[in-house]
Design an enzyme around this catalytic site. Structure first.
Site: not given
Ligand code: NAP
Length: 302
Positions: A54, A98, A121
């Protein structure tokens, strides 16, 4: 006749170019770039590799990227304070925590502490609600479903009036993609059916699908005879079914298989995604697009 392959790698590259162009324009006109922070707790090798991918993509796109690595011993309160710090940081437009988090930390509490306007997200209840309402309310569609929708539309498959069947009802894939496809508006307007483990006749529903989206995590679940000739088949499943030695690197790599029997299905479908190289490459790209959009919303240019 063989189906047209919908390659995630090709569509990813198109979207990456679009994001790059937007980043340059915003930088020139407003003097800012999108900012993304990834909070990594502990040293789980899979999490490290996701975060690294990412951050690399964000860097290549010219984003401000921050990797904030914390020891597994961090307390829940310390982690919440860290999220709050980035909530208040004007240079940060997207915050990722995460998962999984170490035992003893309530991941729901931490994720829900993220400012919904930085929740790129798209899993915060506020963004789930916005997605359900649809239209202008939607800020951050969750990344894998957003990638799926983009693949269908960019392949030129008509969604309006289409019978869409989604296999799977998870919060990260099945439910949101079903909701997105049934919205009134562009890229949607479909008639949607969602099937799962309690569905009486899976084959019956799959056979009706003009667009079949399979996200079950069961290798080869969908049989070729369940596919309507000419249908668009999106195989989200990523299943490790063994290991092999890579010809490129000489290292052991996983053998991946989708939820659809690809070799036979591609002779019946009109469009199909491969595994790997299908939906997989889209997810990080859509995360970057959400981060860019977060900055655009803030600047009032979305
Ligand atoms: P999940 O949370 O395990 O959900 C699977 C869903 O499929 C559940 O709703 C389950 O039904 C349903 N299901 C399982 N077996 C079934 C069967 N035999 N018949 C009918 N329905 C069945 O999985 P997920 O997180 O959505 O992920 C699904 C797959 O997509 C996995 O292979 C995952 O690795 C992959 N994935 C890929 C990406 C990507 O490429 N970027 C991203 C996310 C996920 P119940 O609800 O009744 O249990």
């Amino acid at each position: 006749m063989s189906a047209t392959l919908i390659k995630g790698t090709v569509i990813r590259d198109q979207i990456i170019e679009e994001i790059k162009a937007d980043v340059e324009k915003i930088k020139a006109e407003h003097g800012v770039v999108p900012g993304l922070v990834t909070i990594l707790v502990g040293e789980d090798p899979a999490s490290i590799s996701y975060v690294t991918a990412k951050i690399k993509t964000a860097k290549d796109l010219g984003f401000k990227e921050v990797q904030d690595s914390q020891p597994a011993t961090i307390s829940e309160d310390e982690l919440l304070a860290l999220v709050d710090k980035y909530n208040r940081d004007d240079s940060i437009n997207g915050i990722l925590v995460q998962l999984p988090l170490p035992k003893g930390i309530d991941d729901k509490k931490v994720l829900n502490a993220i400012d919904p306007d930085k929740d790129v997200d798209g899993f915060h209840p506020v963004n789930v609600g916005r997605l359900m309402i649809g239209g202008d309310e939607v800020k951050f569609p969750p990344c894998t479903p957003a990638g799926i929708q983009e693949m269908i539309v960019r392949a030129g498959v008509e969604t309006s009036g289409a019978e869409v069947v989604v296999v799977g009802r998870s919060n990260i894939v099945g439910k949101p993609i079903a909701n997105m496809m049934l919205q009134k508006g562009a890229k949607a307007n479909a008639t949607v059916t969602v099937v799962h483990t309690r569905t009486k006749d899976l084959a019956f529903h799959c056979k009706r699908a003009d667009i079949l989206i399979v996200a079950a995590g069961v290798p080869g679940l969908v049989k070729p005879e369940w596919i309507k000739p000419g249908a668009c088949v999106i195989d989200v499943g990523v299943n490790r079914v063994g290991e092999k030695i890579s010809e490129k690197t000489g290292k052991k790599v996983a053998i991946l298989k989708g939820d659809v029997d690809f070799e036979e299905a591609k002779e019946i479908a009109g469009f199909i995604t491969p595994v790997p190289g299908g939906v997989g490459p889209m997810t990080i790209t859509m995360l970057m697009r959400n981060t860019l959009n977060s900055l655009k919303f803030k600047l009032g240019i979305a």
